[in-house]
Write a protein that holds these residues in place. Structure first.
Motif, PDB file in Angstrom:
ATOM      1  N   SER A  86      44.991 -15.719  22.271  1.00  0.00           N
ATOM      2  CA  SER A  86      45.401 -16.566  21.153  1.00  0.00           C
ATOM      3  C   SER A  86      44.494 -16.345  19.946  1.00  0.00           C
ATOM      4  O   SER A  86      44.957 -16.346  18.799  1.00  0.00           O
ATOM      5  CB  SER A  86      45.345 -18.043  21.571  1.00  0.00           C
ATOM      6  OG  SER A  86      46.237 -18.309  22.634  1.00  0.00           O
ATOM      7  N   ALA A  89      45.532 -13.117  18.327  1.00  0.00           N
ATOM      8  CA  ALA A  89      46.756 -13.325  17.553  1.00  0.00           C
ATOM      9  C   ALA A  89      46.457 -14.009  16.226  1.00  0.00           C
ATOM     10  O   ALA A  89      47.049 -13.669  15.189  1.00  0.00           O
ATOM     11  CB  ALA A  89      47.756 -14.150  18.368  1.00  0.00           C
ATOM     12  N   LEU A  90      45.540 -14.966  16.238  1.00  0.00           N
ATOM     13  CA  LEU A  90      45.164 -15.643  14.995  1.00  0.00           C
ATOM     14  C   LEU A  90      44.441 -14.670  14.071  1.00  0.00           C
ATOM     15  O   LEU A  90      44.691 -14.644  12.861  1.00  0.00           O
ATOM     16  CB  LEU A  90      44.279 -16.847  15.299  1.00  0.00           C
ATOM     17  CG  LEU A  90      43.915 -17.734  14.100  1.00  0.00           C
ATOM     18  CD1 LEU A  90      45.168 -18.340  13.468  1.00  0.00           C
ATOM     19  CD2 LEU A  90      42.944 -18.838  14.522  1.00  0.00           C
ATOM     20  N   HIS A  95      50.478 -15.184  15.135  1.00  0.00           N
ATOM     21  CA  HIS A  95      51.058 -16.338  15.816  1.00  0.00           C
ATOM     22  C   HIS A  95      52.461 -16.576  15.281  1.00  0.00           C
ATOM     23  O   HIS A  95      52.733 -16.379  14.089  1.00  0.00           O
ATOM     24  CB  HIS A  95      50.199 -17.587  15.610  1.00  0.00           C
ATOM     25  CG  HIS A  95      49.126 -17.734  16.636  1.00  0.00           C
ATOM     26  ND1 HIS A  95      49.390 -18.146  17.925  1.00  0.00           N
ATOM     27  CD2 HIS A  95      47.796 -17.496  16.587  1.00  0.00           C
ATOM     28  CE1 HIS A  95      48.267 -18.166  18.618  1.00  0.00           C
ATOM     29  NE2 HIS A  95      47.284 -17.773  17.833  1.00  0.00           N
ATOM     30  N   PRO A 228      51.971 -22.046  12.027  1.00  0.00           N
ATOM     31  CA  PRO A 228      52.307 -21.511  13.356  1.00  0.00           C
ATOM     32  C   PRO A 228      52.797 -22.609  14.295  1.00  0.00           C
ATOM     33  O   PRO A 228      52.255 -23.718  14.328  1.00  0.00           O
ATOM     34  CB  PRO A 228      50.975 -20.907  13.825  1.00  0.00           C
ATOM     35  CG  PRO A 228      50.305 -20.491  12.562  1.00  0.00           C
ATOM     36  CD  PRO A 228      50.664 -21.556  11.561  1.00  0.00           C
ATOM     37  N   ALA A 486      49.794 -15.573  21.868  1.00  0.00           N
ATOM     38  CA  ALA A 486      50.669 -16.328  20.971  1.00  0.00           C
ATOM     39  C   ALA A 486      51.728 -17.096  21.757  1.00  0.00           C
ATOM     40  O   ALA A 486      52.011 -18.267  21.469  1.00  0.00           O
ATOM     41  CB  ALA A 486      51.332 -15.378  19.970  1.00  0.00           C
TER      42      ALA A 486
END
Length: 630
Positions: A86, A89-90, A95, A228, A486
């Motif tokens: 995660s 992805a950020l 995201h 997101p 994500a």
């Protein structure tokens, strides 16, 4: 469109928030170093997960001596993989977020909303971080049964992951060159949070009206503003629990962890990596070449190849965008050379994306199994025929539109050429059937079979197709982690929201309302179709399933709808919403992959949407299509 993980490598800070100050160079160096620090251990985690699970399968089926701690270790590493994924992805700005409406605004307004998205994400992370730490601390006395270590080793992934994402968000915010945008976003956020806090006494007396305020009003505003989806869900759930209930936030963190760490979902990153391997080793192109040798000489032949190829590879990658990206570049140049218009191509690609949503090992099927308890083997069996039925109806549209295609310059492939392409494609064609057959026959679970597929694809690439680019492995591992992270963060946030809805009594009210609809099963199915078409266009499949699956599947059983049949209906309905313009985010992904302007596909896709709806209604009202082979 909805932004998703789609590219390898670690791109720099997005242009919308690129540094405009003297400190921009330093921030870029920090950003780049942060990306490497996150990506390297996460890529290693993906590899370790593959070997741990593959070792567990081999020990059980080959050596008949199971490793009792393998699943427990895999579960612990999986939570770390999800949280660090995660963060990747950020860092890569990947995201999932709804940007269709934001994209219609002026550049200054888009830039402002991009900053609002950063601030909103940071707000959620800063609010949830203390409770995540408390959750990990509470797990210190708990000892795992197999490895006999503290469960805090697993639970610490949550505060660490949220802290790393916070660091990424802070760097992003500092990188914004226009401080007026930053101050505006901070002021808007402070006013909204402060206003809700001041209204807490009033909110506490509103009862279930708060569900509309937080889970409809606030979620809709955040999603359509480009925040997101995972953070939009998380903010709404945090606000609802903190301002309207007495529930400690650490309980919400527990629900988020529960949603992310379900061992069934470990197949998500493994199937994502498998899909990338299939493309890299040339297996996808081998399938396409064989289908083209069979059908390229008939009118609309390459369109039939597109439908068939999407059926074969769909669901393996974990990303519908990845499925389309594996097929379109191999077919579209020749289709254009034969006179197909770009709008027609992107319309058909979008339609096949919707058609193949039920094809196993679709991650939507795996998600439904994880959140509702429906047998994944049954879902895999039930998903095959609906895709064929809808594909056949799409073929009718293709036939009607290509009746006058000029094939004077196209030669028919000889039997020798067909045989040669079949022999080359046979190992690739066998893979989807090996995967599906192993799960359906109970040889391996959905998670375990993904590792078998990875080993098979790697050996096929090395020994048969002789295409295995070792330099692409690391970017593929990072891309796997980013897309998986994500997806999994959305599942975790949506699980927390769904738990809040259940605790409020909303599920009981919804059950009574749905069960009391006049007309029985047909009305229930039609209402479900309409609801999930809308949800598919806004939330995409996995978030919608996690949020509403636990609520609606018990109602379906209550009114007499088989759960596998119901799963196929709602998945196809979400597929229609996902790929139907103007809001269907999958349609815009297809346009991006095809490099076609969205306006060109609006007219051609209308006929395909009608075909998809006809197929959907046929699947809905002929249950045998979904459950005839169970």
């Amino acid at each position: 469109m909805m932004a998703t993980a789609a590219a390898s490598g670690s791109p720099p800070i997005p242009s919308e928030v690129a540094p405009q100050t003297r400190s921009g160079g330093a921030l870029r160096k920090i950003d780049r170093a942060l990306g490497i620090i996150i990506a390297v251990p996460t890529a290693v985690l993906v590899i370790v997960e593959v070997f741990v699970l593959l070792g567990g399968v081999a020990s059980r089926y080959v050596f008949h001596h199971p490793i009792i701690w393998s699943d427990e270790l895999a579960s612990t590493l999986f939570l770390w993989l999800a949280m660090l994924g995660s963060a990747i992805a950020l860092h890569r700005s990947e995201h999932m977020r709804m940007t269709a409406l934001v994209g219609m605004l002026s550049p200054p307004m888009r830039a402002t909303l991009d900053v609002v998205a950063i601030v909103a994400g940071l707000s959620f992370l800063l609010l949830i971080l203390p409770s995540a730490y408390d959750f990990a601390a509470d797990e210190l006395p708990v000892t795992t049964p197999a490895m006999e270590i503290s469960d805090a080793w697993r639970a610490t992934a949550l505060p660490v992951g949220f802290a790393v994402m916070t660091a990424v968000g802070v760097v992003r915010l500092l990188a914004v060159g226009n401080w007026r945008h930053v101050m505006g976003a901070l002021i808007v956020t402070a006013v909204m949070v402060g206003g809700l806090c001041l209204q807490q006494p009033t909110l506490e007396n509103l009862g279930n009206l708060n569900l509309l305020i937080f889970f409809v009003g606030i979620v809709a505003c955040l999603v359509f503003a480009g925040v997101p989806i995972a953070f939009a869900f998380g903010l709404a759930t945090f606000g609802y629990q903190a301002l309207t209930t007495q529930t400690p936030i650490v309980v919400v963190v527990g629900r988020i962890e529960e949603g992310i760490s379900n061992l069934i979902l470990l197949s998500v990153p493994l199937f994502v990596f498998l899909g990338l391997l299939i493309e890299m080793t040339g297996m996808a192109r081998a399938m396409i070449n064989f289908l083209a040798s069979l059908l390229a000489h008939v009118r609309g032949g390459l369109s039939y190849v597109l439908i068939g190829a999407m059926y074969l590879v769909s669901g393996i990658s974990g990303s519908k965008a990845a499925d389309m990206a594996a097929i379109a570049p191999a077919l579209f140049p020749e289709m254009k050379a034969r006179g197909s218009k770009p709008g027609e191509l992107v319309a058909l690609l979008s339609a096949t994306g919707a058609q193949t949503e039920t094809i196993p090992p679709s991650l939507v099927l795996i998600t439904i199994g994880s959140v509702t308890g429906v047998s994944i083997a049954a879902l895999f069996t039930g998903g095959l025929l609906p895709g064929i039925v809808v594909g056949a109806i799409l073929c009718v549209v293709v036939w009607r539109r290509n009746r006058s295609e000029d094939l004077s310059h196209v030669s028919r492939a000889s039997m020798r050429e067909i045989g040669r392409t079949f022999v080359i494609a046979l190992p690739a064609i066998a893979l989807p059937f090996i995967i599906r057959g192993a799960v359906i026959e109970g040889v391996a679970t959905a998670t375990e079979v993904s590792t078998i597929g990875i080993a098979y694809a790697a050996l096929a690439g090395l020994l048969i197709y002789r295409r295995f680019d070792w330099q692409r492995i690391y970017p593929m591992l990072v891309e796997t982690a980013a897309l998986s992270g994500a997806i999994l963060l959305i599942i975790g946030a949506a699980t927390g929201m769904a738990w809040s809805l259940t605790q409020s009594g909303f599920s009981r009210d919804l059950a009574r309302a749905m069960a009391g609809l006049p007309g029985g099963v047909p009305t229930f199915l039609l209402v479900s179709i309409a609801a999930f078409v809308v949800l598919g266009s806004v939330l995409e499949g996995i978030p919608a399933v996690v949020l509403f699956g636990p609520l609606l599947f018990p109602i379906a059983r209550q009114v007499g709808v088989h759960e596998v049949h119901y799963a196929m209906v709602i998945i196809l309905a979400m597929g229609v919403g996902l790929f139907a313009p103007p809001f269907g985010v999958g349609y815009y992904a297809a346009c991006a992959i095809s490099k076609v302007h969205p306006d060109e596909g609006l007219k051609p896709i209308a006929g395909y949407i009608v075909a998809l709806l006809i197929g959907l209604l046929l699947v809905a009202f002929v249950p045998w299509i979904s459950i005839g082979f169970l």
